[in-house]
Structures are given as structure tokens and as C-alpha cells.
Scaffold this motif. Structure first.
Motif, PDB file in Angstrom:
ATOM      1  N   PHE A  68       0.843  -1.193   0.000  1.00  0.00           N
ATOM      2  CA  PHE A  68       0.000   0.000   0.000  1.00  0.00           C
ATOM      3  C   PHE A  68       0.877   1.242   0.000  1.00  0.00           C
ATOM      4  N   ARG A  69       0.286   2.348  -0.445  1.00  0.00           N
ATOM      5  CA  ARG A  69       0.998   3.622  -0.542  1.00  0.00           C
ATOM      6  C   ARG A  69       0.199   4.712   0.164  1.00  0.00           C
ATOM      7  N   LEU A  70       0.917   5.632   0.798  1.00  0.00           N
ATOM      8  CA  LEU A  70       0.316   6.791   1.449  1.00  0.00           C
ATOM      9  C   LEU A  70       0.905   8.051   0.844  1.00  0.00           C
ATOM     10  N   PHE A  71       0.052   8.986   0.467  1.00  0.00           N
ATOM     11  CA  PHE A  71       0.487  10.245  -0.126  1.00  0.00           C
ATOM     12  C   PHE A  71      -0.086  11.413   0.681  1.00  0.00           C
ATOM     13  N   SER A  72       0.671  12.495   0.775  1.00  0.00           N
ATOM     14  CA  SER A  72       0.181  13.714   1.424  1.00  0.00           C
ATOM     15  C   SER A  72      -0.257  14.713   0.365  1.00  0.00           C
ATOM     16  N   LEU A  73      -1.288  15.495   0.688  1.00  0.00           N
ATOM     17  CA  LEU A  73      -1.854  16.460  -0.252  1.00  0.00           C
ATOM     18  C   LEU A  73      -1.564  17.875   0.228  1.00  0.00           C
ATOM     19  N   ASN A  74      -0.360  18.338   0.017  1.00  0.00           N
ATOM     20  CA  ASN A  74      -0.016  19.701   0.439  1.00  0.00           C
ATOM     21  C   ASN A  74       0.584  20.536  -0.677  1.00  0.00           C
ATOM     22  N   ASN A  75       0.652  19.961  -1.882  1.00  0.00           N
ATOM     23  CA  ASN A  75       1.233  20.687  -3.002  1.00  0.00           C
ATOM     24  C   ASN A  75       0.599  20.200  -4.297  1.00  0.00           C
TER      25      ASN A  75
ATOM     26  N   HIS B 191      -1.490  13.071 -11.249  1.00  0.00           N
ATOM     27  CA  HIS B 191      -0.349  12.338 -10.702  1.00  0.00           C
ATOM     28  C   HIS B 191      -0.626  10.848 -10.741  1.00  0.00           C
ATOM     29  N   ARG B 192       0.428  10.066 -10.851  1.00  0.00           N
ATOM     30  CA  ARG B 192       0.316   8.616 -10.743  1.00  0.00           C
ATOM     31  C   ARG B 192       0.325   8.229  -9.266  1.00  0.00           C
ATOM     32  N   ILE B 193      -0.592   7.329  -8.892  1.00  0.00           N
ATOM     33  CA  ILE B 193      -0.624   6.836  -7.517  1.00  0.00           C
ATOM     34  C   ILE B 193      -0.446   5.315  -7.476  1.00  0.00           C
ATOM     35  N   ASP B 194      -0.096   4.745  -8.615  1.00  0.00           N
ATOM     36  CA  ASP B 194       0.074   3.290  -8.692  1.00  0.00           C
ATOM     37  C   ASP B 194       1.528   2.873  -8.678  1.00  0.00           C
ATOM     38  N   GLY B 195       2.421   3.844  -8.405  1.00  0.00           N
ATOM     39  CA  GLY B 195       3.838   3.521  -8.391  1.00  0.00           C
ATOM     40  C   GLY B 195       4.492   3.606  -9.750  1.00  0.00           C
ATOM     41  N   GLY B 196       3.734   4.059 -10.748  1.00  0.00           N
ATOM     42  CA  GLY B 196       4.258   4.130 -12.103  1.00  0.00           C
ATOM     43  C   GLY B 196       5.020   5.382 -12.420  1.00  0.00           C
TER      44      GLY B 196
ATOM     45  N   ILE C   6      -5.387  23.694  -1.102  1.00  0.00           N
ATOM     46  CA  ILE C   6      -3.986  23.392  -1.360  1.00  0.00           C
ATOM     47  C   ILE C   6      -3.332  24.634  -1.968  1.00  0.00           C
ATOM     48  N   ASN C   7      -2.197  25.031  -1.436  1.00  0.00           N
ATOM     49  CA  ASN C   7      -1.540  26.275  -1.861  1.00  0.00           C
ATOM     50  C   ASN C   7      -2.486  27.465  -1.753  1.00  0.00           C
ATOM     51  N   LYS C   8      -3.318  27.457  -0.704  1.00  0.00           N
ATOM     52  CA  LYS C   8      -4.216  28.559  -0.365  1.00  0.00           C
ATOM     53  C   LYS C   8      -5.347  28.762  -1.369  1.00  0.00           C
ATOM     54  N   LEU C   9      -5.633  27.756  -2.174  1.00  0.00           N
ATOM     55  CA  LEU C   9      -6.733  27.835  -3.126  1.00  0.00           C
ATOM     56  C   LEU C   9      -7.609  26.588  -3.016  1.00  0.00           C
ATOM     57  N   PRO C  10      -8.925  26.731  -3.267  1.00  0.00           N
ATOM     58  CA  PRO C  10      -9.813  25.566  -3.179  1.00  0.00           C
ATOM     59  C   PRO C  10      -9.586  24.618  -4.349  1.00  0.00           C
ATOM     60  N   ARG C  11      -9.498  23.333  -4.054  1.00  0.00           N
ATOM     61  CA  ARG C  11      -9.259  22.330  -5.091  1.00  0.00           C
ATOM     62  C   ARG C  11     -10.280  21.202  -4.971  1.00  0.00           C
ATOM     63  N   LEU C  12     -10.636  20.669  -6.107  1.00  0.00           N
ATOM     64  CA  LEU C  12     -11.374  19.425  -6.165  1.00  0.00           C
ATOM     65  C   LEU C  12     -10.367  18.334  -6.511  1.00  0.00           C
ATOM     66  N   ILE C  13     -10.352  17.260  -5.726  1.00  0.00           N
ATOM     67  CA  ILE C  13      -9.380  16.190  -5.919  1.00  0.00           C
ATOM     68  C   ILE C  13     -10.136  14.893  -6.180  1.00  0.00           C
TER      69      ILE C  13
END
Length: 422
Positions: A48-55, A409-414, A375-382
Motif C-alpha cells: 500500500f501507498r500513502l500520499f500527502s496532499l499539500n502541493n 499524478h500517478r498513484i500506482d507507483g508508475g 492546497i496552496n491557499k486555493l480551493p481544489r477538487l481532488i
């Protein structure tokens, strides 16, 4: 609002072959956000992978564990080091780990397959097809078991993330859209909500637990109820032409917006504000597809107009609004809706999405989850998908319309590099 440079728009590309092919392509079996939408959890064929959403530009991989195969559930407690996992090889076994130390704190086995797990800082809830186990997260002791629940083969349930509210919602029927709300902190029933005619497919609490959003298996209507009284506050129509599978409902942190993702290419965002009760008497203040609010139940049920319409009131709307074809047409629709069968009348009075986002890759068998975050002081839809990608959209809160895809972004390790949607 200033917008960052956007990616080139392109028609959605089809992803065929069903779930087996999709899994083979991406290796992603499970994807979700943590309780405050600050991290992404991804269960893979290998670990499994964990990612942070700050950028926006860089997706930081916080952790990768590659020894546990076929992870079908992975949940992280906020930004702590506590992670819960379930593997396909041991579907009845839950493991609670401290991923920074690389140690397993404890594990539990249940009577049958674990379908879903929900966490807050006080409780850990394990959902099986016919029961729910509520653990005290400090010592993992089972403090309560809800037995003999209606058959829930998809593990539909939600737990409020607030420290002050422990509401747990789960289906109260396998044939109609009834929702049972239980206080998992104080271990007492709260209310039964008759939410839909068909079985409930997905639910979500707002950050404070004051609102509960639901959608049925049909996927056409989304409703929002106030808690703990269970009154219907908003009703939205996602679409009319086709029934879809809604995968995820997500409130913004201030509970003013609700996002909905499904197995289609479109992600919807709804404004949670009361509908204006009068038609605009100024034709220039009305526009088709203008600022569109949710249908606030008890708020008059009228079509939203401009500021001058609010001041003029219903009497002026009847006189002045009818002088323009927009005002006349809107008034005629609202008046005629009361004479139609209830299901037809609702189509005219339900709110519609204020914003839309289109996914560049469409796979009907993919599971897409959504979140709203700053994120980066702006509203985002993720949007994160089992296709192996995470998409970040800019939201211009000043205007209604399409959200702009600014990064993927890739989240599958690719690979961590973003690719253009071409």
C-alpha cells in the motif's frame, strides 16, 4: 480568482476490459482519502501507498509498504502513523499498524469478510455483511456490536470524523433506502431516516456531523439531511438520462459544498445554500445556467433569481418576471410542477450541480473517490481513481461551470511526474 496554468482539455478516453483488466493495468485495488482530506491511501497488488496532499505540483509519497500483497482496504487515521489494512488473502483479518515504526500493534479476526473500515480519533468501526463491530481505538476493545443488520454486501456505512460527534450511519433496509444513525461514542440509537425509495449506495457526514448526505443505487438523486432530527434540507438531481453508480460523496470542510463522484466521466459539485423563494423581476439578472443553488426544502422551492428579484418579492416577480420570457417560463414551470405526479414534479424543483469536472480517462468499472481541500491557499477538487491516477482541479468559487484540470499524478507507483491530458 487567479487560476494556475491549466492542462489542455481533451475528450475523455475510454478504458475498457472490466475490473480485471483495469486492476492489471494500474495494480490499484483500493483508494480513499483520510478523514480530513489531507492524505490519500492506496491499496495495491503489492502493498500500500500513502500520499500527502499539500502541493499541487508534487505528490509526496509518505510511505510505501511492498511486502503485503493484494491490499483491499487501507485506512489512515488523519495524519498519524496508525494505518489499518485488510488483504485479499486474509479477508476476515484486520491489522492495525504503526507504519513509521514498521510494527503491527494488533490484529483481529471476524466471523466473515471485512467489507469496510471507518475511523475517527475515538472509534474504529468494522462493517461486515450483517453486523458492525465498534472498537475503542485506544485499546482496540470491542465496546459494542450491532448485530443482525439488513444484508449489506457492499459494506455501506459512514462515521463522523469529529471528536465531538460519533454518528455512525448504515443501511436500515436491504430493499428501501432507509438509514439508521447510531451514536458510536455514547452507544445509543439516534434516528431512522427514510432517505430514498431504493437501497442506499453511499453516505457521508459533514465535518461536524450536522449534515448527512445520501444517494441510492439509482444514482440520480442526492439528498442532504440535518442531524440529529433527520429533516431533509437539500435535494439535488445528478442527472435524468441514465442511472449511475455513485462511488463517493464528500463535503467541503465548511459544509457549504458537496461533491459526488461516480463511475462516469463527470464529477459534480453542489452548493448547499437555501434556494431563493422568488423569481427575478429584472430580466438582466436572470440567466439560464446562472448561479444555481440546491433545492432547500422549506425554503420556498422557487427558482433562484438575482439580487433585484430578492428585493422585489414574490408579488413583483409575478408581475415583472412574467414580462420576460425567462420569468414567465420559470414561473409556469414552478406552478405546473404542483399538478404533476410527485416524482415528475420533483424533477423541476430539485437543485442541479453548480460545478462540474470531467475525468480525462473513463472506465465504467473504475472506483473514483473525491474530496475538496485547500492546497496552496486555493480551493481544489481532488479525484483519486483505481485507474491509478489522482486529478487536481481548480475551483473558481465566483463562477459556476467547469472545474479546470491543473495537474494529474500517478498513484500506482508508475511514476510521480504529472502527465498532460492530451
Amino acid at each position: 480568482m487567479m487560476q494556475p496554468s491549466s492542462m489542455s482539455p481533451a475528450p475523455p478516453q475510454e478504458c475498457g476490459g472490466g475490473p480485471a483488466v483495469a486492476a492489471a493495468h494500474s495494480g490499484v485495488r483500493y483508494v480513499t482519502f483520510n478523514q480530513d482530506q489531507s492524505a490519500v491511501c492506496v491499496g495495491c497488488d503489492s502493498g500500500f501507498r500513502l500520499f500527502s496532499l499539500n502541493n499541487v505540483d508534487k505528490l509526496d509519497e509518505t510511505f510505501y509498504e511492498g511486502t503485503l500483497n493484494n491490499v483491499v482496504i487501507v485506512e489512515r487515521l488523519f495524519l498519524s502513523s496508525l494505518v489499518v489494512t485488510v488483504s485479499q488473502s486474509s479477508p476476515r483479518k484486520l491489522s492495525l499498524c504503526h507504519f513509521k515504526k514498521g510494527t503491527e500493534i494488533c490484529n483481529y479476526s471476524y466471523p466473515n469478510r471485512i467489507l469496510s473500515v471507518r475511523l475517527n480519533r475515538k472509534r474504529l468501526v468494522v462493517c461486515l455483511t450483517d453486523s458492525l463491530f465498534i472498537h475503542n481505538i485506544r485499546d482496540m476493545k470491542v465496546v459494542h456490536t450491532i448485530k443482525d443488520t439488513p444484508s449489506n454486501p457492499k459494506g455501506v456505512c459512514c462515521l463522523c470524523a469529529s471528536d465531538d460527534c460519533g454518528y455512525l450511519a448504515y443501511p436500515g433496509s436491504s430493499t428501501i433506502g432507509e438509514v439508521q444513525v447510531f451514536d458510536a461514542h455514547h452507544l445509543v440509537p439516534v434516528i431512522t431516516v427514510p432517505a430514498h425509495d431504493s437501497p442506499v449506495a453511499v453516505m457521508a457526514f459533514s465535518r461536524t456531523g450536522e449534515r448527512l448526505a445520501t444517494a441510492s443505487e439509482k444514482g440520480t438523486v442526492i439528498r442532504v439531511f440535518t442531524m440529529p432530527d433527520g429533516n431533509k434540507a437539500f435535494e439535488f438531481r445528478r442527472g435524468v438520462k441514465r442511472c449511475v453508480t455513485i462511488n463517493c460523496l464528500a463535503f467541503s470542510s465548511d459544509s457549504l459544498f458537496l461533491a459526488a463522484s461516480s463511475n462516469t466521466e463527470t464529477v459534480h459539485m453542489f452548493k448547499l445554500e437555501k434556494q431563493r423563494s422568488s423569481l427575478s423581476s429584472d430580466p438582466s439578472a436572470s440567466s439560464i445556467g446562472g448561479t444555481l443553488s440546491g433545492s432547500g426544502v422549506g425554503g420556498g422551492g422557487g427558482v433562484g433569481g438575482g439580487a433585484s428579484g430578492d428585493k422585489a418579492g414574490s408579488a413583483a416577480a409575478a408581475a415583472g418576471g412574467a414580462s420576460s420570457w425567462i420569468g414567465y417560463f420559470g414561473q409556469a414551470i414552478m406552478e405546473s410542477a404542483s399538478f404533476l405526479p410527485s416524482n415528475m414534479g420533483e424533477v423541476f424543483t430539485q437543485g442541479r450541480a453548480a460545478f462540474h469536472a470531467r475525468l480525462p480517462v473513463v472506465c465504467s468499472e473504475a472506483f473514483n473517490v473525491c474530496a475538496m481541500a485547500w492546497i496552496n491557499k486555493l480551493p481544489r477538487l481532488i479525484v483519486a481513481s483505481t485507474t491509478g491516477y489522482l486529478y487536481i482541479y481548480n475551483i473558481d468559487l465566483g463562477e459556476n461551470g467547469d472545474c479546470v484540470l491543473i495537474k494529474q499524478h500517478r498513484i500506482d507507483g508508475g511514476g510521480a511526474a504529472a502527465a498532460a491530458a492530451a
